[in-house]
Write a protein that holds these residues in place. Structure first.
Motif, PDB file in Angstrom:
ATOM      1  N   LYS A 188       0.832  -1.209   0.000  1.00 23.76           N
ATOM      2  CA  LYS A 188       0.000   0.000   0.000  1.00 23.76           C
ATOM      3  C   LYS A 188       0.864   1.257   0.000  1.00 23.76           C
ATOM      4  O   LYS A 188       0.560   2.227  -0.714  1.00 23.76           O
ATOM      5  N   LYS A 189       1.937   1.254   0.781  1.00 25.57           N
ATOM      6  CA  LYS A 189       2.825   2.426   0.819  1.00 25.57           C
ATOM      7  C   LYS A 189       3.425   2.706  -0.554  1.00 25.57           C
ATOM      8  O   LYS A 189       3.490   3.857  -1.004  1.00 25.57           O
ATOM      9  N   ASN A 192       0.833   4.106  -2.978  1.00 28.28           N
ATOM     10  CA  ASN A 192       0.508   5.499  -2.644  1.00 28.28           C
ATOM     11  C   ASN A 192       1.616   6.454  -3.061  1.00 28.28           C
ATOM     12  O   ASN A 192       1.351   7.585  -3.492  1.00 28.28           O
ATOM     13  N   SER A 196       0.801   9.640  -5.492  1.00 25.98           N
ATOM     14  CA  SER A 196       0.511  10.735  -4.559  1.00 25.98           C
ATOM     15  C   SER A 196       0.487  12.098  -5.232  1.00 25.98           C
ATOM     16  O   SER A 196      -0.311  12.976  -4.860  1.00 25.98           O
ATOM     17  N   CYS A 200      -4.249  11.315  -5.734  1.00 30.80           N
ATOM     18  CA  CYS A 200      -4.977  10.056  -5.652  1.00 30.80           C
ATOM     19  C   CYS A 200      -4.379   9.225  -4.519  1.00 30.80           C
ATOM     20  O   CYS A 200      -3.239   9.444  -4.117  1.00 30.80           O
ATOM     21  N   HIS A 201      -5.153   8.278  -4.021  1.00 34.52           N
ATOM     22  CA  HIS A 201      -4.623   7.411  -2.979  1.00 34.52           C
ATOM     23  C   HIS A 201      -5.363   6.075  -2.974  1.00 34.52           C
ATOM     24  O   HIS A 201      -6.402   5.908  -3.617  1.00 34.52           O
ATOM     25  N   ILE A 202      -4.806   5.117  -2.230  1.00 36.32           N
ATOM     26  CA  ILE A 202      -5.365   3.781  -2.113  1.00 36.32           C
ATOM     27  C   ILE A 202      -6.307   3.745  -0.914  1.00 36.32           C
ATOM     28  O   ILE A 202      -5.941   4.162   0.193  1.00 36.32           O
ATOM     29  N   VAL A 203      -7.533   3.268  -1.131  1.00 37.15           N
ATOM     30  CA  VAL A 203      -8.524   3.181  -0.051  1.00 37.15           C
ATOM     31  C   VAL A 203      -9.180   1.805  -0.090  1.00 37.15           C
ATOM     32  O   VAL A 203      -9.054   1.058  -1.074  1.00 37.15           O
ATOM     33  N   SER A 205      -8.639  -1.055   1.208  1.00 41.49           N
ATOM     34  CA  SER A 205      -7.759  -2.172   0.869  1.00 41.49           C
ATOM     35  C   SER A 205      -7.876  -3.275   1.918  1.00 41.49           C
ATOM     36  O   SER A 205      -8.081  -3.000   3.106  1.00 41.49           O
ATOM     37  N   VAL A 229      -8.542   2.570  -6.102  1.00 40.05           N
ATOM     38  CA  VAL A 229      -7.744   3.750  -6.443  1.00 40.05           C
ATOM     39  C   VAL A 229      -8.712   4.931  -6.509  1.00 40.05           C
ATOM     40  O   VAL A 229      -9.589   4.981  -7.374  1.00 40.05           O
ATOM     41  N   ALA A 233      -7.898  12.101  -2.670  1.00 41.89           N
ATOM     42  CA  ALA A 233      -6.902  12.273  -1.611  1.00 41.89           C
ATOM     43  C   ALA A 233      -6.957  13.715  -1.115  1.00 41.89           C
ATOM     44  O   ALA A 233      -7.488  14.605  -1.806  1.00 41.89           O
ATOM     45  N   ALA A 258      -3.441   7.507 -12.582  1.00 42.45           N
ATOM     46  CA  ALA A 258      -3.031   6.687 -11.434  1.00 42.45           C
ATOM     47  C   ALA A 258      -3.167   5.200 -11.750  1.00 42.45           C
ATOM     48  O   ALA A 258      -2.297   4.391 -11.416  1.00 42.45           O
TER      49      ALA A 258
END
Length: 348
Positions: A188-189, A192, A196, A200-203, A205, A229, A233, A258
């Protein structure tokens, strides 16, 4: 299509591979993404020649994208518009029940055509026109006045915002392995970091471990990983303020970029696994297991309803009075309190 001033800026290659190397050293390699087809573009083509004619037998639904002008609403039906009309008079009344003549946000012509300019959520509702005209008996020359009423239900809408749901699998030595959770967090890191700068970001999960029976190979333990995705963010509203008229276009452009970057990342990991590792890591990517699907979302105060709004089923239509949408879901919820009387409520 507006892009919100966001250009492609890939993460520094050194930083990316340093992070990957850390994950590989402890738990394995992140690794191929199958080709992602371009999603179909569903346009809303409800108006022909920018005119919408009324119907005395039923109300006519009209959908207007926020910040744009409505089509001209015609205070008669199509057949009637082809005939001569004697001494026509038109009275347009807005959703608040007041006469629309003289309002700064309407263009009202002498022939009864109405355009609502710079359409916003609160402008949604019933627009009613009463047409009065005379009918003259050619034999007796007697006149009589008739009245006809035309009702238009006009709704603000937005294009749906796009999210993408990703799914990927990795083999692992055993489901109880402590490194599984650490590997998931590291994945996940990394994702992201890649997206970034696109705001956008990962949610949403998660992962689960399952035992898979492989023909001629016995049982194999695999991590089933899912994530979304999202283009929302922190800071996404600042980008929308730069392009308020095409916010959805800017948002969708960013999240598509993204999506493509994540696909590129997995392709690079596949190459690394095949060419730079003599020993297969304990946790490694299952070839061709990555997939991504398109998911719609709506901005607060809007939702989708393919029953009520059949002619705009793919749109995010403003929530009706008595309903609300507090988040980026696609459903307008019923408000149990009789407080929501306006269109586009985001709270109850």
């Amino acid at each position: 299509m507006a892009g919100g001033g966001v250009g492609r800026r890939c993460p520094p290659r050194g930083l990316l591979w340093m992070v990957v190397a850390a994950a590989v050293a402890g738990w394995g390699v992140l690794a191929a993404v199958s080709a992602v087809p371009e999603e179909e573009h569903h346009s809303v083509d409800l108006i022909e020649k920018n005119y919408v004619y009324g119907d005395t037998k039923q109300e006519v639904s009209v959908y207007v994208k926020v910040f744009t002008n409505s089509p001209f609403l015609i205070c008669m039906d199509l057949a009637h518009s082809q005939d001569k009309v004697i001494d026509p008079k038109y009275l347009w009344v807005g959703p608040d029940g007041d006469n629309l003549e003289g309002r700064v946000y309407v263009n009202l012509t002498e022939t009864g055509k109405l355009m609502v300019m710079g359409f916003r959520e609160f402008m949604s509702g019933a627009y009613t026109c009463t047409l009065s005209h005379k009918i003259v008996d050619t034999m007796t020359e007697q006149e009589r006045e008739v009245f006809e009423t035309y009702r238009f239900m006009v709704y603000a809408y937005r294009e749906a915002d796009h999210l993408y749901q990703g799914f990927v699998r990795f083999t692992t030595k055993e489901c109880e392995l402590a490194a599984n959770g650490q590997f998931f967090e590291e994945l996940k890191k990394i994702l992201n970091i890649i997206i970034s700068d696109l705001t956008c970001h990962i949610v949403e999960s998660s992962y689960k471990c399952h035992s898979i029976k492989i023909p001629k190979q016995g049982l194999q333990q695999e991590l089933f990983i899912t994530f979304h995705v999202s283009p929302f963010a922190p800071g996404w509203k600042d980008i929308c303020q730069q392009v308020p008229y095409d916010c959805e276009d800017a948002t969708n452009t960013r999240v598509q970029e993204a999506r493509d970057r994540i696909g590129e990342f997995f392709r690079k990991q596949t190459y690394t696994l095949k060419h730079e590792f003599q020993t297969v890591p304990t946790i490694h990517y299952v070839d061709n297991s990555f997939s991504v699907t398109h998911v719609d979302s709506c901005q607060p105060g809007f939702g989708k309803d393919d029953v009520t709004h059949k002619s705009c089923a793919s749109c995010c239509v403003v929530c009706d009075p008595g309903t609300y949408s507090p988040n980026n879901g696609v459903t307008c919820q019923i408000c149990r309190k009789p407080k929501v009387k306006e269109y586009g409520a985001s709270s109850c």
